[in-house]
Enzyme design. Structure first.
Site: not given
Ligand code: LLP
Length: 413
Positions: A335, A230, A265
């Site tokens: 579209c 995150g 991450p």
């Molecule tokens: N761990 C779990 C359990 C997760 O569900 C996620 C992301 C991560 C790690 C990694 O999160 P990150 O470090 O990439 O923030 N499509 C959205 C983001 C969805 C994230 C889903 N889960 C966007 O484009 O902003």
């Protein structure tokens, strides 16, 4: 990435094309790894952010493990060269088949997201696991809210993710009774694109209390605590989450509990390493607005349409257009009125034929792309220094039609 190199890629591979800079991924991985250096830790790359095999194999070469959420991602990471023992399996809706494939492959950890999942994992482990018990973790819903887009919040009460705080101990007790599984980890993932460290600290304190409770109950099989992914990045020039601030917020947890810190991450490692190259097809005026129609759309990059996300756009090869004094809307060819890449931008030279770079397109870009409007998905290219290589060929219409038939063979039930 230099303009010359990107132009060469666009000329050779065509557009739309995603380009990933491996040096940028290495820098991000190195910064996070160094920030966590003082504590025992392991970084598990969240594959969903960008699951291209070349990117996965590069991250593995840097020392990352892999955080997966489906049997498809399991196959990808194995093909990219990860050992199953370097893989953790999370996800709110794992099917029994996916659980079985993960156990058979020998993944290092299966993170439970509901009490009922324990029974399926334990029963599957009893049936198929040979030798050592299957390692499981509990993903806690710590009831921590974050200031991010509502669609990328995951840690609040009432959300579908994780096991509620007040059920965690009961699940851990039940897990301790099942011989086929061993509870090795407790963790959280509170959301995505989080720019502040406060929520991590708050969640980590809750995890610390859970670990204490487990130990009081005599549950002392834990190896690790997982603070999720995150970590926010900068899409607009303003800072994302600084890895030192993140490390500062969570480092007490492994120290106090004597467990290894895991983090998952995705975006932080790859988001700003990628760009989407696209060419201007048409430019027109309508209702007092200047509209630039490009050859990439919401099927290639959904984030602006789905989250109202901002991606910087720059003109790499100007062709006609204006001097940058007229704000333009950069829209795709699909579209749908929601098909846009950027609104109200000042882009000198964005006339037909101009080459544009849409930045911050390394995470949740190709991996969320689709074939909507029967558009073959874009090519993916990796670059290192002045070299580039094709990491995924552009899809063809033939690829798109595979498995489909206009004359179905009917079955009687
Ligand atoms: N761990 C779990 C359990 C997760 O569900 C996620 C992301 C991560 C790690 C990694 O999160 P990150 O470090 O990439 O923030 N499509 C959205 C983001 C969805 C994230 C889903 N889960 C966007 O484009 O902003």
């Amino acid at each position: 990435m230099g303009q010359g190199l990107l132009s060469r890629v666009a000329a050779a591979v065509g557009t739309p094309t995603f380009v990933y800079d491996l040096a940028a991924i290495r820098r991000q991985y190195g910064a996070l790894d160094a920030a966590l250096g003082p504590v025992a830790h392991r970084i598990y790359y969240s594959v969903k952010a960008n699951s291209n095999l070349a990117v996965l194999s590069f991250l593995r070469s840097l020392g990352a493990g892999a955080d997966i959420v489906s049997a498809g991602e399991l196959e990808r990471v194995l093909r990219a060269g990860f050992q199953a023992a370097e893989v953790v399996f999370s996800g709110v809706g794992k099917t029994p088949q996916e659980i079985e494939s993960a156990i058979r492959a020998g993944v290092s950890l299966i993170n439970l997201e509901s009490a009922a999942e324990l029974d399926i994992v334990a029963a599957t482990a009893e049936r198929v696991a040979k030798g050592a018990p299957v390692s499981i973790g509990i993903r806690v819903n710590p009831d921590v809210t974050t200031r991010t887009h509502p669609y990328t919040q995951t840690g609040g009460k009432g959300m579908k993710f994780g096991i509620p705080m007040d059920e965690v101990l009961a699940v851990a007790r039940r897990a301790a009774e099942r011989k086929a599984v061993t509870l090795r980890s407790v963790g959280m993932h509170i959301g995505s694109q989080i720019a502040e460290s406060g929520p991590y600290r708050e969640g980590a304190h809750k995890l610390a209390r859970i670990v204490d409770q487990f130990r009081i109950e005599g549950i002392d099989s834990l190896h690790s605590v997982d603070v999720g992914g995150g970590l926010g990045i900068s899409y607009t020039g303003d800072p994302g989450l600084n890895p030192e601030a993140f490390a500062k917020a969570v480092s007490f947890l492994p120290q106090q509990t004597n467990l290894t810190l895991l983090t998952e991450p995705g975006r932080f490692l790859v988001g700003n390493a990628g760009s989407l190259l696209t060419r201007v097809l048409y430019r027109k005026r309508s209702g007092g607005r200047d509209i630039v129609v490009v050859d990439a759309g919401m099927n290639d990059l959904l984030r602006p349409s789905l989250y109202g996300a901002h991606h910087d756009i720059r003109v790499l090869e100007p062709r006609g257009g204006d001097g940058g004094d007229i704000p333009v809307d950069v829209v795709g060819p699909l579209c749908e009125s929601g098909d846009f890449l950027g609104m109200d931008r000042r882009l000198p030279g964005a006339g037909p034929g101009a080459l544009l770079e849409v930045r911050g397109a390394g995470a949740y870009a190709f991996s969320m792309s689709s074939q909507y409007n029967s558009r073959p998905r874009a090519a993916e290219v990796v670059v290192e220094g002045e070299r580039y290589g094709i990491a995924r060929k552009r899809e063809t219409v033939e690829d798109l039609l595979r498995g489909e038939s206009s004359s179905v063979s009917w079955s009687e039930t």
